[in-house]
Design a protein around this motif. Sequence first.
Motif, mmCIF file in Angstrom:
data_model
loop_
_atom_site.group_PDB
_atom_site.id
_atom_site.type_symbol
_atom_site.label_atom_id
_atom_site.label_comp_id
_atom_site.label_asym_id
_atom_site.label_seq_id
_atom_site.Cartn_x
_atom_site.Cartn_y
_atom_site.Cartn_z
ATOM 1 N N MET A 196 0.817 -1.190 0.000
ATOM 2 C CA MET A 196 0.000 0.000 0.000
ATOM 3 C C MET A 196 0.860 1.252 0.000
ATOM 4 O O MET A 196 0.499 2.225 -0.641
ATOM 5 N N LYS A 197 1.969 1.193 0.727
ATOM 6 C CA LYS A 197 2.818 2.354 0.812
ATOM 7 C C LYS A 197 3.422 2.685 -0.552
ATOM 8 O O LYS A 197 3.546 3.840 -0.921
ATOM 9 N N LYS A 198 3.765 1.647 -1.338
ATOM 10 C CA LYS A 198 4.342 1.832 -2.651
ATOM 11 C C LYS A 198 3.323 2.479 -3.596
ATOM 12 O O LYS A 198 3.666 3.315 -4.424
ATOM 13 N N PHE A 199 2.057 2.125 -3.481
ATOM 14 C CA PHE A 199 1.006 2.701 -4.317
ATOM 15 C C PHE A 199 0.906 4.209 -4.092
ATOM 16 O O PHE A 199 0.772 4.973 -5.046
ATOM 17 N N GLY A 200 0.982 4.664 -2.873
ATOM 18 C CA GLY A 200 0.890 6.094 -2.562
ATOM 19 C C GLY A 200 2.028 6.885 -3.178
ATOM 20 O O GLY A 200 1.825 7.973 -3.730
ATOM 21 N N VAL A 201 3.242 6.350 -3.130
ATOM 22 C CA VAL A 201 4.396 7.032 -3.712
ATOM 23 C C VAL A 201 4.242 7.106 -5.235
ATOM 24 O O VAL A 201 4.450 8.149 -5.852
ATOM 25 N N GLU A 202 3.848 5.989 -5.850
ATOM 26 C CA GLU A 202 3.662 5.967 -7.300
ATOM 27 C C GLU A 202 2.544 6.922 -7.726
ATOM 28 O O GLU A 202 2.633 7.574 -8.767
ATOM 29 N N PHE A 203 1.490 7.018 -6.934
ATOM 30 C CA PHE A 203 0.378 7.915 -7.243
ATOM 31 C C PHE A 203 0.847 9.372 -7.261
ATOM 32 O O PHE A 203 0.557 10.127 -8.186
ATOM 33 N N PHE A 204 1.609 9.783 -6.242
ATOM 34 C CA PHE A 204 2.078 11.164 -6.168
ATOM 35 C C PHE A 204 3.120 11.474 -7.245
ATOM 36 O O PHE A 204 3.157 12.581 -7.780
ATOM 37 N N VAL A 205 3.947 10.499 -7.584
ATOM 38 C CA VAL A 205 4.907 10.695 -8.685
ATOM 39 C C VAL A 205 4.142 10.880 -9.994
ATOM 40 O O VAL A 205 4.470 11.739 -10.814
#
Length: 147
Positions: A1-10
Amino acid sequence: MKKFGVEFFVGIFVLMGTAALAYLAVDIAGVSGDADKRYSLVARFDNSSGLKEGAFIEVAGVRVGQVQTIALDYDSFESVVTMVIDKEVSLPEDSIASIRTAGIIGDRFIKLSPGGAEEVLAPGDEIFETESSISIEELVSKYIFEE
């Protein structure tokens, strides 16, 4: 889940950067959607060297338009310059169009000097009083080789 948030903001950051680049490209190119807020005029010059399509047009030091096209009249061997001017600017029919240089070695632009006639130029009309660009090379060679 944490990886999804970073990819979303990028992804959001990349989209915003792309939108900013698209805006700058349109702004620098001078493309605008206000074609109905401008009208075209034509001027003929003996010499328009250094003048480029997209060059600005000034009246009293204020930018009021830009050069749309530059073409050669094959019959008279004159440079035919088509300009687009803001609709708010009503120029008398005896106005003068001069090619000037911005700064010492800057870009060329067209300076419009309004005349005193009662009648104004309509869209598509031609400015008959023109002053061509001055070639520094011609001036220097004239004084060097003049006898």
